[in-house]
Design a protein around this motif. Structure first.
Motif, PDB file in Angstrom:
ATOM      1  N   UNK A  84     -17.746 -20.048  43.301  1.00 14.27           N
ATOM      2  CA  UNK A  84     -17.601 -18.705  43.232  1.00 14.27           C
ATOM      3  C   UNK A  84     -17.269 -18.372  42.073  1.00 14.27           C
ATOM      4  N   UNK A  85     -16.591 -17.848  41.054  1.00 15.45           N
ATOM      5  CA  UNK A  85     -15.898 -17.568  39.242  1.00 15.45           C
ATOM      6  C   UNK A  85     -14.364 -17.223  39.872  1.00 15.45           C
ATOM      7  N   UNK A  86     -14.557 -16.081  40.991  1.00 18.23           N
ATOM      8  CA  UNK A  86     -13.726 -15.828  42.138  1.00 18.23           C
ATOM      9  C   UNK A  86     -13.547 -15.870  43.122  1.00 18.23           C
ATOM     10  N   UNK A  87     -13.111 -15.751  43.670  1.00 21.85           N
ATOM     11  CA  UNK A  87     -12.701 -16.092  45.368  1.00 21.85           C
ATOM     12  C   UNK A  87     -12.054 -15.073  46.076  1.00 21.85           C
ATOM     13  N   UNK A  88     -12.523 -14.452  46.933  1.00 20.70           N
ATOM     14  CA  UNK A  88     -11.768 -13.306  47.718  1.00 20.70           C
ATOM     15  C   UNK A  88     -11.712 -13.606  49.147  1.00 20.70           C
ATOM     16  N   UNK A  89     -10.816 -12.973  49.955  1.00 19.63           N
ATOM     17  CA  UNK A  89     -10.698 -14.180  51.433  1.00 19.63           C
ATOM     18  C   UNK A  89     -10.401 -12.747  51.786  1.00 19.63           C
ATOM     19  N   UNK A  90     -10.813 -12.393  53.443  1.00 18.94           N
ATOM     20  CA  UNK A  90     -10.420 -11.434  54.172  1.00 18.94           C
ATOM     21  C   UNK A  90     -11.026 -11.362  56.115  1.00 18.94           C
ATOM     22  N   UNK A  91     -10.595 -10.707  56.516  1.00 16.32           N
ATOM     23  CA  UNK A  91     -11.173 -10.728  58.432  1.00 16.32           C
ATOM     24  C   UNK A  91     -12.162 -10.332  58.086  1.00 16.32           C
ATOM     25  N   UNK A  92     -12.755 -11.280  59.652  1.00 17.87           N
ATOM     26  CA  UNK A  92     -14.171 -11.414  59.660  1.00 17.87           C
ATOM     27  C   UNK A  92     -14.040  -9.591  60.466  1.00 17.87           C
ATOM     28  N   UNK A  93     -13.529  -9.709  61.020  1.00 15.26           N
ATOM     29  CA  UNK A  93     -13.505  -7.879  61.889  1.00 15.26           C
ATOM     30  C   UNK A  93     -13.514  -6.460  61.307  1.00 15.26           C
ATOM     31  N   UNK A  94     -13.480  -6.744  59.312  1.00 16.22           N
ATOM     32  CA  UNK A  94     -13.433  -5.638  58.813  1.00 16.22           C
ATOM     33  C   UNK A  94     -12.505  -4.736  59.028  1.00 16.22           C
ATOM     34  N   UNK A  95     -11.126  -4.990  59.424  1.00 13.78           N
ATOM     35  CA  UNK A  95     -10.263  -3.913  59.295  1.00 13.78           C
ATOM     36  C   UNK A  95     -10.134  -4.121  58.200  1.00 13.78           C
ATOM     37  N   UNK A  96     -10.334  -5.631  57.062  1.00 12.39           N
ATOM     38  CA  UNK A  96      -9.717  -5.101  55.429  1.00 12.39           C
ATOM     39  C   UNK A  96     -11.580  -4.761  55.192  1.00 12.39           C
TER      40      UNK A  96
END
Length: 306
Positions: A84-96
């Protein structure tokens, strides 16, 4: 295009839910995206669930490590695989909360290159976990000279920032601090930590303490400075004790205090051993860096013709 990177360790119950939730939210906002799951040596059916999600949705990509290499390695592997042109990192448990991805993406469209997710609230936690987390963030903030009190791994990075992060040569990385260290045009978005709907947290008080020690050593020399300060304190105490002993000797008083001498020997010996332990830990990390082994090994990939 937005790439969403999700490290996963024993998250078999959350893979499909995470993929469906992110798909629904981003599709409704007409944001082009891909989802990159990184299976970090899970012991359950996490990889099988990732394969199923990739078969159902062509926008899902899966990467499987040969063994468990840790969350930091999983995040970097996901960023390396993302297109992607930008990348997001987040937790798989959807607490983010995935809804915050839209706000982050709109800020990226306005020209921001690093969008930090900062915690407004931490959700439900035990008193012990909250206390240990607070102590950890105080320690790490002082050590790395960056306010980490509300920091998280929930971030969105422009492609330039991602490439800068991936170009750093060190094997042991602290993603949460390095993403701030690289600079670029930065802003932040507040979010409330959500409750897990499936499974349980992989973070115990013990693992949080180990995480703190590891990252303080990786990102700072504060522990070595502690050794120096402790040495100065002991030296000053020794000088004062020597003066007191000489004064009592020339005054004709017998020097007493066998217990005091034993306690001094034990305390100084303990300090020396602790200091050697701290120095040894740093030497161990230097040893790992000098070997130059890869941060992770990929066993298999799925999705997008992989």
């Amino acid at each position: 295009m937005l790439s969403v990177v999700l490290p996963a360790y024993n998250e078999e119950k959350m893979i499909q839910k995470a993929a469906d939730t992110i798909d629904r939210i981003l599709a409704a906002e007409q944001i082009e995206y891909e989802i990159v799951f990184v299976n970090d040596g899970s012991k359950d059916a996490t990889w099988e669930e990732i394969e199923k999600a990739a078969n159902r949705n062509p926008k899902v990509v899966g990467v499987r490590f040969s063994r468990n290499f840790g969350k930091e390695a999983a995040m970097l592997a996901g960023l390396a695989e993302a297109s992607g042109d930008c990348c997001a990192v987040m937790d798989c448990d959807l607490q983010h909360p995935p809804e915050t991805l839209v706000e982050m993406y709109r800020l990226w469209e306005q020209g921001y290159e690093v969008i930090e997710g900062v915690k407004r609230t931490r959700g439900k936690e035990s008193a012990l976990h909250r206390l240990s987390a607070g102590l950890f963030y105080k320690m790490i903030s002082k050590a790395v000279k960056i306010d980490m009190s509300r920091a998280s791994d929930f971030k969105l990075l422009d492609r330039r920032a991602v490439d800068a992060l991936l170009s750093l040569p060190e094997r042991n990385v602290f993603f949460r601090a390095l993403s701030s260290w690289i600079g670029f045009k930065t802003t932040s978005v507040e979010f409330d930590v959500q409750e897990r709907t499936e499974g349980e947290s992989k973070w115990s008080t013990r693992s949080l303490i180990q995480y703190a020690i590891k990252n303080i050593v990786i990102f700072s020399t504060a522990a070595l400075q502690f050794v120096t300060c402790a040495g100065v304190v002991v030296f000053v105490a020794a000088v004062l004790l020597a003066i007191q002993t000489l004064v009592r000797y020339f005054a004709g008083h017998a020097v007493e205090g066998f217990t005091t001498v034993i306690l001094l020997i034990l305390s100084i010996g303990s300090l020396v051993m602790i200091s050697l332990g701290i120095i040894g830990y740093y030497i161990g990390k230097i040893y790992e860096e000098v070997k130059g082994r890869p941060r992770y090994l990929i066993a298999k990939k799925v999705g997008k013709g992989r």
